[in-house]
Scaffold this motif. Structure first.
Motif, PDB file in Angstrom:
ATOM      1  N   VAL A  15       0.836  -1.203   0.000  1.00  0.00           N
ATOM      2  CA  VAL A  15       0.000   0.000   0.000  1.00  0.00           C
ATOM      3  C   VAL A  15       0.873   1.257   0.000  1.00  0.00           C
ATOM      4  N   LEU A  16       1.893   1.260   0.832  1.00  0.00           N
ATOM      5  CA  LEU A  16       2.765   2.429   0.924  1.00  0.00           C
ATOM      6  C   LEU A  16       3.587   2.620  -0.334  1.00  0.00           C
ATOM      7  N   ASN A  17       3.919   1.530  -1.025  1.00  0.00           N
ATOM      8  CA  ASN A  17       4.635   1.662  -2.286  1.00  0.00           C
ATOM      9  C   ASN A  17       3.761   2.340  -3.337  1.00  0.00           C
ATOM     10  N   GLY A  18       2.460   2.087  -3.281  1.00  0.00           N
ATOM     11  CA  GLY A  18       1.547   2.781  -4.180  1.00  0.00           C
ATOM     12  C   GLY A  18       1.565   4.277  -3.905  1.00  0.00           C
ATOM     13  N   LEU A  44       4.057   5.873  -2.517  1.00  0.00           N
ATOM     14  CA  LEU A  44       5.389   6.360  -2.875  1.00  0.00           C
ATOM     15  C   LEU A  44       5.472   6.682  -4.364  1.00  0.00           C
ATOM     16  N   PHE A  45       4.829   5.880  -5.191  1.00  0.00           N
ATOM     17  CA  PHE A  45       4.813   6.141  -6.638  1.00  0.00           C
ATOM     18  C   PHE A  45       4.285   7.546  -6.908  1.00  0.00           C
ATOM     19  N   TYR A  46       3.189   7.901  -6.248  1.00  0.00           N
ATOM     20  CA  TYR A  46       2.578   9.206  -6.487  1.00  0.00           C
ATOM     21  C   TYR A  46       3.370  10.346  -5.861  1.00  0.00           C
ATOM     22  N   GLU A  47       4.112  10.061  -4.792  1.00  0.00           N
ATOM     23  CA  GLU A  47       4.992  11.100  -4.245  1.00  0.00           C
ATOM     24  C   GLU A  47       6.116  11.386  -5.239  1.00  0.00           C
ATOM     25  N   HIS A  48       6.684  10.323  -5.825  1.00  0.00           N
ATOM     26  CA  HIS A  48       7.704  10.501  -6.868  1.00  0.00           C
ATOM     27  C   HIS A  48       7.136  11.324  -8.023  1.00  0.00           C
ATOM     28  N   GLN A  49       5.915  10.996  -8.413  1.00  0.00           N
ATOM     29  CA  GLN A  49       5.281  11.699  -9.524  1.00  0.00           C
ATOM     30  C   GLN A  49       5.097  13.183  -9.213  1.00  0.00           C
ATOM     31  N   ALA A  50       4.639  13.478  -8.004  1.00  0.00           N
ATOM     32  CA  ALA A  50       4.403  14.869  -7.619  1.00  0.00           C
ATOM     33  C   ALA A  50       5.707  15.663  -7.599  1.00  0.00           C
ATOM     34  N   ILE A  51       6.758  15.066  -7.064  1.00  0.00           N
ATOM     35  CA  ILE A  51       8.055  15.747  -7.009  1.00  0.00           C
ATOM     36  C   ILE A  51       8.539  16.053  -8.421  1.00  0.00           C
ATOM     37  N   TRP A  52       8.420  15.053  -9.302  1.00  0.00           N
ATOM     38  CA  TRP A  52       8.842  15.252 -10.695  1.00  0.00           C
ATOM     39  C   TRP A  52       7.988  16.328 -11.361  1.00  0.00           C
ATOM     40  N   ALA A  53       6.674  16.266 -11.156  1.00  0.00           N
ATOM     41  CA  ALA A  53       5.765  17.198 -11.814  1.00  0.00           C
ATOM     42  C   ALA A  53       6.063  18.643 -11.425  1.00  0.00           C
ATOM     43  N   TYR A  54       6.342  18.878 -10.149  1.00  0.00           N
ATOM     44  CA  TYR A  54       6.654  20.242  -9.716  1.00  0.00           C
ATOM     45  C   TYR A  54       7.975  20.720 -10.318  1.00  0.00           C
ATOM     46  N   SER A  55       8.969  19.838 -10.378  1.00  0.00           N
ATOM     47  CA  SER A  55      10.257  20.223 -10.973  1.00  0.00           C
ATOM     48  C   SER A  55      10.088  20.526 -12.453  1.00  0.00           C
ATOM     49  N   PHE A  56       9.318  19.688 -13.136  1.00  0.00           N
ATOM     50  CA  PHE A  56       9.092  19.874 -14.570  1.00  0.00           C
ATOM     51  C   PHE A  56       8.311  21.154 -14.838  1.00  0.00           C
ATOM     52  N   ALA A  57       7.245  21.367 -14.088  1.00  0.00           N
ATOM     53  CA  ALA A  57       6.400  22.540 -14.293  1.00  0.00           C
ATOM     54  C   ALA A  57       7.135  23.835 -13.966  1.00  0.00           C
ATOM     55  N   ALA A  58       8.043  23.776 -13.004  1.00  0.00           N
ATOM     56  CA  ALA A  58       8.776  24.978 -12.601  1.00  0.00           C
ATOM     57  C   ALA A  58       9.565  25.561 -13.771  1.00  0.00           C
ATOM     58  N   THR A  59      10.025  24.701 -14.662  1.00  0.00           N
ATOM     59  CA  THR A  59      10.801  25.175 -15.824  1.00  0.00           C
ATOM     60  C   THR A  59       9.921  25.876 -16.838  1.00  0.00           C
ATOM     61  N   LYS A  60       8.609  25.708 -16.719  1.00  0.00           N
ATOM     62  CA  LYS A  60       7.667  26.304 -17.663  1.00  0.00           C
ATOM     63  C   LYS A  60       7.097  27.628 -17.163  1.00  0.00           C
ATOM     64  N   LEU A  61       7.302  27.934 -15.887  1.00  0.00           N
ATOM     65  CA  LEU A  61       6.754  29.163 -15.325  1.00  0.00           C
ATOM     66  C   LEU A  61       7.511  30.391 -15.813  1.00  0.00           C
ATOM     67  N   THR A  62       6.795  31.492 -15.917  1.00  0.00           N
ATOM     68  CA  THR A  62       7.420  32.743 -16.335  1.00  0.00           C
ATOM     69  C   THR A  62       8.014  33.464 -15.127  1.00  0.00           C
ATOM     70  N   SER A  63       8.706  34.549 -15.381  1.00  0.00           N
ATOM     71  CA  SER A  63       9.301  35.347 -14.302  1.00  0.00           C
ATOM     72  C   SER A  63       8.397  36.509 -13.913  1.00  0.00           C
ATOM     73  N   THR A  64       7.133  36.451 -14.315  1.00  0.00           N
ATOM     74  CA  THR A  64       6.175  37.499 -13.956  1.00  0.00           C
ATOM     75  C   THR A  64       5.776  37.357 -12.490  1.00  0.00           C
ATOM     76  N   ASP A  65       5.013  38.325 -12.005  1.00  0.00           N
ATOM     77  CA  ASP A  65       4.528  38.254 -10.627  1.00  0.00           C
ATOM     78  C   ASP A  65       3.700  36.994 -10.402  1.00  0.00           C
ATOM     79  N   VAL A  66       2.852  36.676 -11.377  1.00  0.00           N
ATOM     80  CA  VAL A  66       2.016  35.480 -11.247  1.00  0.00           C
ATOM     81  C   VAL A  66       2.892  34.235 -11.213  1.00  0.00           C
ATOM     82  N   GLY A  67       3.865  34.163 -12.117  1.00  0.00           N
ATOM     83  CA  GLY A  67       4.762  33.014 -12.160  1.00  0.00           C
ATOM     84  C   GLY A  67       5.535  32.834 -10.871  1.00  0.00           C
ATOM     85  N   LYS A  68       5.996  33.935 -10.298  1.00  0.00           N
ATOM     86  CA  LYS A  68       6.754  33.862  -9.049  1.00  0.00           C
ATOM     87  C   LYS A  68       5.875  33.410  -7.884  1.00  0.00           C
TER      88      LYS A  68
END
Length: 228
Positions: free
Chosen positions: A66-69, A71-95
């Protein structure tokens, strides 16, 4: 979507009246600080104590699975935030979005580390992180996109909403009392992440309820996510 774009394109004029650049960035910082403050020291203690009260081996195997399931989604969330961060702009909203994203990601990293430790204690093998994850189901459903800061925040909201729902469902499958409590507690933090993202939208001028309904579940999911 057109209404949101018009609202955000006119954010400078409205900001002069309600939200200065400093206030907007401060909102992102405050939201980020709130997420970071919701740490899990008590959970770590509970989990560390669990091995001393080990149930039968079958229960250990069940809980590790159950915990491995989770853990899979925690890995996914960490990756998703890192990936999405590269797409954000340097505007006030992006920051502002980035401040929330980094704080939420820090919590996910703590969850990951705790789950890895516990799975090993239970005799299991923690699932490894993948190089990338498939988010196409969210994109096809219009529950976020990578073409703007606002839509990236919507994608994060959908992911956090699903994480909260999943923890609530999976915690009931655990056999060890301390782990049931820990799973429910992490689920509460995931729900707070969704709330914090909605708070950021409200701070940016979007007319919405930060907590749309009294429950967060599969039945109320549509109330929490925001469409592109």
């Amino acid at each position: 979507m057109d209404q949101e774009r018009e609202m955000l394109s006119d954010v400078s004029a409205r900001r002069a009246k309600h939200w200065s650049r400093r206030n907007l960035l401060r909102t992102g910082a405050v939201v980020g600080a709130a997420a970071t403050a919701i740490s899990i020291p008590a959970i770590v203690k509970q989990v560390d104590a669990a091995p001393a009260q080990k149930p039968k081996n079958a229960n250990n195997a069940n809980d590790a699975k159950v915990l491995n399931g989770a853990l899979f989604y925690e890995h996914q969330a960490i990756w998703a935030y890192s990936f999405a961060a590269t797409k954000l702009t340097s505007t006030d909203v992006g920051k502002a979005v980035l401040a929330v994203a980094l704080a939420n990601q820090a919590d996910h990293q703590k969850h990951r580390d705790t789950l890895v430790t516990v799975i090993k204690q239970l005799g299991g093998t923690p699932v490894a992180a993948q190089k990338q994850y498939d988010l196409s189901s969210y994109l096809k459903a219009g529950e976020g996109a990578l073409d703007s800061d606002v839509n990236i925040a919507k994608l994060a909201l959908a992911l956090e909403t699903d994480a909260a729902i999943a923890y609530g469902q999976e915690a009931a499958k655990l056999k060890t009392p301390a782990l049931i409590t820990a799973g429910a507690s992490i689920g509460a933090v995931e729900a707070s992440h969704a709330t914090l993202i909605r708070s950021a939208f409200k701070a940016l001028g979007v007319d919405l309820a930060v907590i749309p309904v009294p429950f967060i579940s599969a039945d109320t999911r549509s109330n929490w996510v925001l469409k592109v």
